[in-house]
Design a protein around this motif. Structure first.
Motif, PDB file in Angstrom:
ATOM      1  N   THR A 117      15.200  15.231   6.767  1.00 24.03           N
ATOM      2  CA  THR A 117      14.043  14.463   6.306  1.00 24.03           C
ATOM      3  C   THR A 117      14.579  13.239   5.576  1.00 24.03           C
ATOM      4  O   THR A 117      14.681  13.217   4.346  1.00 24.03           O
ATOM      5  CB  THR A 117      13.139  15.315   5.397  1.00 24.03           C
ATOM      6  OG1 THR A 117      12.750  16.498   6.096  1.00 24.03           O
ATOM      7  CG2 THR A 117      11.886  14.542   5.001  1.00 24.03           C
ATOM      8  N   THR A 118      14.902  12.229   6.327  1.00 21.89           N
ATOM      9  CA  THR A 118      15.589  11.056   5.785  1.00 21.89           C
ATOM     10  C   THR A 118      14.704  10.288   4.816  1.00 21.89           C
ATOM     11  O   THR A 118      15.116   9.952   3.707  1.00 21.89           O
ATOM     12  CB  THR A 118      16.043  10.132   6.928  1.00 21.89           C
ATOM     13  OG1 THR A 118      16.644  10.922   7.972  1.00 21.89           O
ATOM     14  CG2 THR A 118      17.061   9.121   6.429  1.00 21.89           C
ATOM     15  N   TYR A 119      13.473   9.990   5.235  1.00 21.33           N
ATOM     16  CA  TYR A 119      12.527   9.298   4.361  1.00 21.33           C
ATOM     17  C   TYR A 119      11.629  10.356   3.736  1.00 21.33           C
ATOM     18  O   TYR A 119      10.816  10.981   4.421  1.00 21.33           O
ATOM     19  CB  TYR A 119      11.661   8.316   5.147  1.00 21.33           C
ATOM     20  CG  TYR A 119      12.362   7.113   5.719  1.00 21.33           C
ATOM     21  CD1 TYR A 119      13.754   7.037   5.800  1.00 21.33           C
ATOM     22  CD2 TYR A 119      11.624   6.036   6.205  1.00 21.33           C
ATOM     23  CE1 TYR A 119      14.373   5.928   6.343  1.00 21.33           C
ATOM     24  CE2 TYR A 119      12.245   4.912   6.750  1.00 21.33           C
ATOM     25  CZ  TYR A 119      13.620   4.869   6.822  1.00 21.33           C
ATOM     26  OH  TYR A 119      14.238   3.778   7.365  1.00 21.33           O
ATOM     27  N   GLN A 120      11.738  10.532   2.432  1.00 19.32           N
ATOM     28  CA  GLN A 120      10.993  11.568   1.733  1.00 19.32           C
ATOM     29  C   GLN A 120       9.504  11.239   1.601  1.00 19.32           C
ATOM     30  O   GLN A 120       8.700  12.113   1.301  1.00 19.32           O
ATOM     31  CB  GLN A 120      11.585  11.778   0.347  1.00 19.32           C
ATOM     32  CG  GLN A 120      13.019  12.282   0.341  1.00 19.32           C
ATOM     33  CD  GLN A 120      13.120  13.723   0.810  1.00 19.32           C
ATOM     34  OE1 GLN A 120      12.353  14.567   0.394  1.00 19.32           O
ATOM     35  NE2 GLN A 120      14.090  14.006   1.674  1.00 19.32           N
ATOM     36  N   GLN A 121       9.153   9.998   1.834  1.00 15.63           N
ATOM     37  CA  GLN A 121       7.759   9.559   1.749  1.00 15.63           C
ATOM     38  C   GLN A 121       7.409   8.728   2.976  1.00 15.63           C
ATOM     39  O   GLN A 121       8.278   8.247   3.685  1.00 15.63           O
ATOM     40  CB  GLN A 121       7.527   8.704   0.494  1.00 15.63           C
ATOM     41  CG  GLN A 121       7.810   9.376  -0.821  1.00 15.63           C
ATOM     42  CD  GLN A 121       7.604   8.430  -1.996  1.00 15.63           C
ATOM     43  OE1 GLN A 121       7.049   7.338  -1.851  1.00 15.63           O
ATOM     44  NE2 GLN A 121       8.030   8.840  -3.175  1.00 15.63           N
ATOM     45  N   GLY A 122       6.102   8.553   3.173  1.00 12.48           N
ATOM     46  CA  GLY A 122       5.657   7.630   4.197  1.00 12.48           C
ATOM     47  C   GLY A 122       5.823   6.203   3.716  1.00 12.48           C
ATOM     48  O   GLY A 122       5.988   5.955   2.517  1.00 12.48           O
ATOM     49  N   ILE A 123       5.762   5.264   4.626  1.00  8.08           N
ATOM     50  CA  ILE A 123       5.939   3.860   4.247  1.00  8.08           C
ATOM     51  C   ILE A 123       4.647   3.059   4.409  1.00  8.08           C
ATOM     52  O   ILE A 123       4.661   1.838   4.384  1.00  8.08           O
ATOM     53  CB  ILE A 123       7.088   3.183   5.027  1.00  8.08           C
ATOM     54  CG1 ILE A 123       6.827   3.232   6.534  1.00  8.08           C
ATOM     55  CG2 ILE A 123       8.410   3.840   4.690  1.00  8.08           C
ATOM     56  CD1 ILE A 123       7.846   2.430   7.326  1.00  8.08           C
ATOM     57  N   GLY A 124       3.522   3.767   4.557  1.00  8.02           N
ATOM     58  CA  GLY A 124       2.246   3.076   4.665  1.00  8.02           C
ATOM     59  C   GLY A 124       1.731   2.616   3.311  1.00  8.02           C
ATOM     60  O   GLY A 124       2.018   3.211   2.273  1.00  8.02           O
ATOM     61  N   ALA A 125       0.945   1.543   3.315  1.00  6.63           N
ATOM     62  CA  ALA A 125       0.351   1.035   2.078  1.00  6.63           C
ATOM     63  C   ALA A 125      -0.878   0.210   2.400  1.00  6.63           C
ATOM     64  O   ALA A 125      -0.991  -0.380   3.482  1.00  6.63           O
ATOM     65  CB  ALA A 125       1.350   0.184   1.302  1.00  6.63           C
ATOM     66  N   LEU A 126      -1.799   0.186   1.457  1.00 12.61           N
ATOM     67  CA  LEU A 126      -2.942  -0.716   1.521  1.00 12.61           C
ATOM     68  C   LEU A 126      -2.514  -2.014   0.851  1.00 12.61           C
ATOM     69  O   LEU A 126      -2.221  -2.031  -0.346  1.00 12.61           O
ATOM     70  CB  LEU A 126      -4.145  -0.111   0.798  1.00 12.61           C
ATOM     71  CG  LEU A 126      -5.379  -1.006   0.689  1.00 12.61           C
ATOM     72  CD1 LEU A 126      -6.074  -1.137   2.038  1.00 12.61           C
ATOM     73  CD2 LEU A 126      -6.354  -0.451  -0.358  1.00 12.61           C
ATOM     74  N   LEU A 127      -2.462  -3.090   1.612  1.00  8.01           N
ATOM     75  CA  LEU A 127      -2.060  -4.399   1.089  1.00  8.01           C
ATOM     76  C   LEU A 127      -3.279  -5.308   1.045  1.00  8.01           C
ATOM     77  O   LEU A 127      -4.063  -5.371   2.001  1.00  8.01           O
ATOM     78  CB  LEU A 127      -0.980  -5.013   1.981  1.00  8.01           C
ATOM     79  CG  LEU A 127       0.293  -4.181   2.189  1.00  8.01           C
ATOM     80  CD1 LEU A 127       1.240  -4.885   3.154  1.00  8.01           C
ATOM     81  CD2 LEU A 127       0.991  -3.922   0.864  1.00  8.01           C
ATOM     82  N   SER A 128      -3.413  -6.022  -0.051  1.00 10.31           N
ATOM     83  CA  SER A 128      -4.543  -6.941  -0.200  1.00 10.31           C
ATOM     84  C   SER A 128      -4.099  -8.146  -1.021  1.00 10.31           C
ATOM     85  O   SER A 128      -3.061  -8.116  -1.689  1.00 10.31           O
ATOM     86  CB  SER A 128      -5.719  -6.245  -0.886  1.00 10.31           C
ATOM     87  OG  SER A 128      -5.364  -5.831  -2.202  1.00 10.31           O
ATOM     88  N   THR A 129      -4.887  -9.191  -0.985  1.00  9.19           N
ATOM     89  CA  THR A 129      -4.605 -10.360  -1.814  1.00  9.19           C
ATOM     90  C   THR A 129      -5.409 -10.264  -3.111  1.00  9.19           C
ATOM     91  O   THR A 129      -6.418  -9.556  -3.188  1.00  9.19           O
ATOM     92  CB  THR A 129      -4.990 -11.655  -1.080  1.00  9.19           C
ATOM     93  OG1 THR A 129      -6.383 -11.627  -0.771  1.00  9.19           O
ATOM     94  CG2 THR A 129      -4.175 -11.797   0.213  1.00  9.19           C
TER      95      THR A 129
END
Length: 328
Positions: A107-119
Motif C-alpha cells: 500500500t504505497t500511498y496510504q491516502q487517496g489523492i483526491g481533493a475539492l479545489l476551489s478559488t
C-alpha cells in the motif's frame, strides 16, 4: 486454434504487454515488468530510484516499466500478462468486486489523492458551501465523483443540491482558473500548481470524508502463491527506493526528471516541494513502515464502493490485501 492464438497475441500487444511475464536469465536475474498508472512523472521517483540506485538489481531483479490506464493495469496483472501493477487503489477494489482478482502487496500511498479545489471567489470553506455551486469532475464513473457524493452526504446535501459538470482531464484545471466552474474534484497535487501560478486556491481533502488509496502495488494471486520470493524482493527494493527519496527528495526528483520524465524539466523545485510536503509527510507515511496495509481503512473503502453501487457485494479486505509475513 491458430486463429484463436493470434487473436490473443494481438490483444496482448495492444495492451502493451508480452504473452510471457517474468523470465529468469542464466545468471539467475529475474526479469519482471511493472505497469504504472498514466505516464512517466517524477512522483514515481521511488520506483525509478529503486532501479537507478541498484536496489532492484541487488534483489536479483531486472525491472522494466510500462504505462497504461489503471483499469487496464488491473486486468493485465490478473491475467498474468505483467508481473506487477501500480494502479490507483480504488480501481483495484472495483475490479476485485467485479471478479478481476489481484492482490495488493504494497500500500504505497496510504491516502487517496483526491481533493475539492476551489478559488477564493467561490467562498467554499466546507462541503456544505457547495449548495447551488457548479462542481466539475472528469467522469461520472470516476473515483472523484464518488468522493464528491461522500462530501455532500456528510454535509446533509445530495447531488440535487449542486450542478455537476463533466470536463476532461486536460481541461478541468483551466476551467477552475477561468471561472467556468466554482470547484473541481480532482488531484490534490494540482493545488500546488495553481498556487504557484498565483491562483487564490483552496482545498478540502477527499480522504477526510471517504477513506481511499492512491497508487498501490498489485500482483496476481498466482504469483503470491507460486513465487512469493520475487514479490518480497520487489517490495523490499521499493521500500529502499522510498527511503532514498525521503532522505534526498531534490536529488531523487532531479534523477527522475533527467532519466524518465523530461517534460518536467524546469519544474524540479516545485515538484520537490510537493514530494516533501505531500508524499513524504502524508501519502507514503505509516507508523508501521512503508507499504503497510491498514485493513480497517481498506474495508471502509470497500464498503463505500458497495454503498455507492460501484460493486454489488462486499468482501473481506484480507482477501485482497497480502500481509508481509505471507511472503516468507
Amino acid at each position: 486454434m491458430k486463429k484463436t492464438f493470434f487473436a490473443v497475441l494481438i490483444a496482448l500487444l495492444a495492451a502493451g504487454c508480452s504473452p510471457a511475464a517474468s523470465t529468469e536469465s542464466a545468471d539467475g536475474v529475474k526479469r519482471v515488468t511493472i505497469q504504472i498508472d498514466g505516464a512517466a512523472v517524477p512522483y514515481y521517483a521511488p520506483l525509478y530510484a529503486a532501479k537507478e540506485q541498484g536496489f532492484f538489481s541487488k534483489a536479483g531483479l531486472d525491472v522494466s516499466f510500462t504505462y497504461a490506464a489503471g483499469s487496464d493495469i488491473v486486468k493485465n496483472v490478473a491475467a498474468g500478462n505483467v508481473d506487477f501493477g501500480f494502479p490507483n487503489g480504488d480501481s483495484v477494489i472495483t475490479a476485485y468486486g467485479k471478479g478481476v482478482k489481484t492482490r495488493v502487496v504494497h500500500t504505497t500511498y496510504q491516502q487517496g489523492i483526491g481533493a475539492l479545489l476551489s478559488t477564493g471567489q467561490a467562498n467554499i470553506n466546507s462541503p456544505a458551501d457547495l449548495k447551488g455551486k457548479n462542481v466539475a469532475v472528469t467522469d461520472l464513473g470516476s473515483p472523484n465523483y464518488i468522493q464528491l457524493q461522500a462530501m455532500l452526504k456528510q454535509s446533509g446535501l445530495s447531488l440535487e443540491d449542486v450542478k455537476v459538470t463533466t470536463i476532461g482531464t486536460g481541461a478541468i484545471v483551466d476551467a477552475l482558473k477561468n471561472g467556468q466552474v466554482d470547484a473541481i474534484v480532482f488531484s490534490r497535487l494540482r493545488y500546488y500548481a495553481l498556487k504557484s501560478a498565483g491562483v487564490d486556491v483552496r482545498q478540502i481533502l477527499s480522504d477526510e470524508f471517504l477513506p481511499s488509496f492512491g497508487n498501490v502495488v498489485v500482483t496476481s494471486p498466482e504469483k503470491v502463491k507460486d513465487d512469493p520470493a520475487t514479490v518480497k524482493a520487489f517490495v523490499t527494493a521499493l521500500d529502499q527506493g522510498l527511503d532514498f527519496v525521503t532522505k534526498d527528495p531534490a536529488g531523487a526528483v532531479s534523477m527522475a526528471v533527467d532519466k524518465y520524465a523530461p517534460t518536467f524539466n524546469g519544474q524540479q523545485e516545485a515538484v520537490t516541494t510537493i514530494v516533501k510536503d505531500v508524499f513524504v509527510k502524508t501519502l507514503w507515511h505509516s507508523p508501521e513502515g512503508f507499504g503497510h496495509a491498514d485493513e480497517n481503512r481498506w474495508q471502509q473503502a470497500i464498503e463505500a464502493q458497495v454503498g455507492y453501487k460501484l460493486i454489488d457485494a462486499s468482501f473481506k479486505a484480507g482477501e485482497l490485501v497480502v500481509k508481509p509475513d505471507a511472503l516468507g
